[in-house]
Design a protein around this motif. Structure first.
Motif, short mmCIF file in Angstrom:
data_model
loop_
_atom_site.label_atom_id
_atom_site.label_comp_id
_atom_site.label_asym_id
_atom_site.label_seq_id
_atom_site.Cartn_x
_atom_site.Cartn_y
_atom_site.Cartn_z
N VAL A 63 0.85 -1.18 0.00
CA VAL A 63 0.00 0.00 0.00
C VAL A 63 0.89 1.23 0.00
CG1 VAL A 63 -1.69 1.35 1.31
CG2 VAL A 63 -1.95 -1.13 1.11
N VAL A 64 0.63 2.15 -0.92
CA VAL A 64 1.42 3.38 -1.04
C VAL A 64 0.53 4.56 -0.71
CG1 VAL A 64 3.09 2.46 -2.67
CG2 VAL A 64 0.98 3.41 -3.55
N ALA A 65 0.92 5.34 0.30
CA ALA A 65 0.08 6.45 0.76
C ALA A 65 0.94 7.48 1.47
CB ALA A 65 -1.00 5.93 1.71
N ASP A 66 0.82 8.74 1.07
CA ASP A 66 1.56 9.77 1.77
C ASP A 66 0.90 10.06 3.12
OD1 ASP A 66 -0.14 12.36 1.69
OD2 ASP A 66 -0.21 11.68 -0.39
N HIS A 67 1.57 10.85 3.93
CA HIS A 67 1.14 11.09 5.31
C HIS A 67 -0.25 11.69 5.43
CE1 HIS A 67 2.70 15.02 4.07
NE2 HIS A 67 1.87 15.53 4.97
N SER A 68 -0.70 12.43 4.40
CA SER A 68 -2.00 13.10 4.48
C SER A 68 -3.17 12.12 4.45
CB SER A 68 -2.15 14.11 3.34
OG SER A 68 -2.28 13.45 2.08
N LYS A 69 -2.92 10.86 4.06
CA LYS A 69 -4.00 9.88 3.98
C LYS A 69 -4.31 9.26 5.34
CE LYS A 69 -4.24 10.36 -0.46
NZ LYS A 69 -4.05 9.26 -1.40
N ASP A 88 1.53 -6.33 3.33
CA ASP A 88 2.92 -6.80 3.47
C ASP A 88 3.90 -5.64 3.58
OD1 ASP A 88 2.62 -9.82 3.04
OD2 ASP A 88 1.57 -9.01 1.29
N TYR A 89 3.66 -4.58 2.79
CA TYR A 89 4.51 -3.38 2.85
C TYR A 89 3.60 -2.16 2.87
CZ TYR A 89 7.70 -6.79 0.70
OH TYR A 89 8.42 -7.91 0.40
N PHE A 90 3.83 -1.28 3.81
CA PHE A 90 3.15 0.02 3.80
C PHE A 90 4.22 1.07 3.55
CE2 PHE A 90 1.13 3.87 5.08
CZ PHE A 90 -0.22 3.67 4.86
N VAL A 91 4.12 1.76 2.42
CA VAL A 91 5.14 2.72 2.02
C VAL A 91 4.57 4.13 2.16
CG1 VAL A 91 6.83 3.36 0.27
CG2 VAL A 91 5.95 1.01 0.35
N ALA A 92 5.20 4.93 3.00
CA ALA A 92 4.74 6.30 3.27
C ALA A 92 5.96 7.22 3.27
CB ALA A 92 4.02 6.37 4.61
N ASP A 93 5.70 8.53 3.35
CA ASP A 93 6.80 9.48 3.46
C ASP A 93 7.10 9.74 4.93
OD1 ASP A 93 5.41 12.53 3.96
OD2 ASP A 93 4.12 10.93 3.20
N ASP A 94 8.26 10.33 5.19
CA ASP A 94 8.72 10.45 6.58
C ASP A 94 8.06 11.59 7.35
OD1 ASP A 94 9.97 12.60 5.39
OD2 ASP A 94 12.01 11.89 5.74
N ALA A 95 7.04 12.23 6.75
CA ALA A 95 6.23 13.19 7.51
C ALA A 95 5.09 12.49 8.26
CB ALA A 95 5.66 14.26 6.58
N LEU A 96 5.00 11.18 8.11
CA LEU A 96 3.97 10.42 8.83
C LEU A 96 4.17 10.57 10.33
CD1 LEU A 96 1.64 8.34 8.21
CD2 LEU A 96 3.34 6.56 8.67
N ALA A 120 9.98 6.89 3.42
CA ALA A 120 10.89 7.50 2.46
C ALA A 120 10.85 9.00 2.61
CB ALA A 120 10.46 7.13 1.04
N GLY A 121 12.00 9.64 2.44
CA GLY A 121 12.09 11.09 2.53
C GLY A 121 12.62 11.69 1.24
N ALA A 122 12.58 13.01 1.16
CA ALA A 122 13.06 13.69 -0.03
C ALA A 122 14.54 13.39 -0.28
CB ALA A 122 12.84 15.20 0.10
N ALA A 123 15.31 13.26 0.80
CA ALA A 123 16.74 12.95 0.64
C ALA A 123 16.93 11.57 0.03
CB ALA A 123 17.45 13.02 1.99
N ASP A 124 16.09 10.61 0.41
CA ASP A 124 16.17 9.27 -0.18
C ASP A 124 15.87 9.34 -1.67
OD1 ASP A 124 16.53 8.18 2.38
OD2 ASP A 124 14.37 8.18 2.72
#
Length: 266
Positions: free
Chosen positions: A212-218, A234-242, A260-264
């Motif tokens: 599942v791919v979802a940014d912090h706003s979700k 199995d994997y939850f992929v979010a940005d580091d503002a979560l 994941a972050g902008a630097a990554d």
């Protein structure tokens, strides 16, 4: 931002907080007080919010109604989506069969699959299919093979309904990249569209692994219909503002939380 994009941001804030103030929206959107008030009036006419002194409050339809269209959402949280997309694309193995759902974050992941060799992509997203087929016209094309499910399109340009579900249930895929309208501890992964939720469920049942791919706003947003429990992921992929609370829940309930972050991304 276009008016549709501004109004999508307003609805996202309402789903998260239950209320917004005009001064908050002026700062967040970078527009005038008058522009914000016009947006609130337009949304109030649709019944998705109720205007109050100095701002607006959510109505039930602002939580459970239809999503804004694909174009309206495409420009939201673009930096976060890019970071999520890069991390999610790293999960895709050469020579595998991958399903990609509708949604702008899943689309961002699909844009990273150009150079994964031997890939077959199953999708019910019209924008994803168009994007991947366009790769075939590029020099030195190694574009993925694409299977579009068929079905009836939603406002978010996802194909849903009995035809899509029947096609999906006849397939087996190694990994599903799944976008989300909302995610919460109690409701799981949700959509405001019943037919899309059912088709998403068919995609999940066809997949060996679910990402599942979802940014912090979700996080904290709840749609009308649940299509996945957190324990199925199995994997939850979010940005580091979560937020920390969300991180704790997802670490406990899902197979693996990837931040994941902008630097990554850089």
């Amino acid at each position: 931002m276009l008016a549709l994009q501004r109004r999508a941001v307003i609805l996202d804030l309402l789903r998260r907080d239950g209320a917004v103030r005009v001064t908050q929206l002026v700062e967040r959107l970078g527009v005038s007080d008058m522009t914000v008030r016009r947006d609130l009036e337009a949304l109030a006419r649709t019944g998705t919010l109720e205007k109050v002194h100095g701002g607006a409050v959510a109505t039930s339809s602002s939580t459970t109604g239809e999503e804004p269209g694909f174009e309206a959402k495409a420009g939201l949280e673009s930096t976060a989506k890019a970071a999520v997309a890069g991390a999610a694309a790293a999960l895709v193995k050469p020579g595998s069969v991958v399903a990609v759902s509708g949604g702008t974050t899943a689309f961002a992941v699909a844009s990273r699959l150009r150079y994964v060799p031997g890939l077959t992509v199953v999708t019910n997203s019209l924008p994803v299919a168009e994007l991947l087929r366009g790769f075939a016209d590029e020099p030195d094309a190694g574009a993925p093979a694409v299977l579009l499910t068929g079905g009836a399109p939603t406002r978010s340009a996802a194909l849903v309904g009995p035809l899509a579900d029947q096609t999906i249930r006849s397939l087996r895929v190694d990994l599903l990249i799944m976008g989300a309208h909302g995610v919460s501890e109690r409701a799981g992964v949700t959509s405001p569209n019943l037919a899309e939720a059912q088709t998403n469920r068919a995609l999940i049942e066809s997949a060996a692994r679910l990402a599942v791919v979802a940014d912090h706003s979700k996080w904290g947003v709840v749609g009308l219909s649940r299509f996945a429990a957190l324990s199925e992921i199995d994997y939850f992929v979010a940005d580091d503002a979560l937020g920390e609370d969300a991180r704790a829940v997802l670490t406990r309930e899902t197979g693996r939380l990837i931040l994941a972050g902008a630097a990554d991304e850089a």
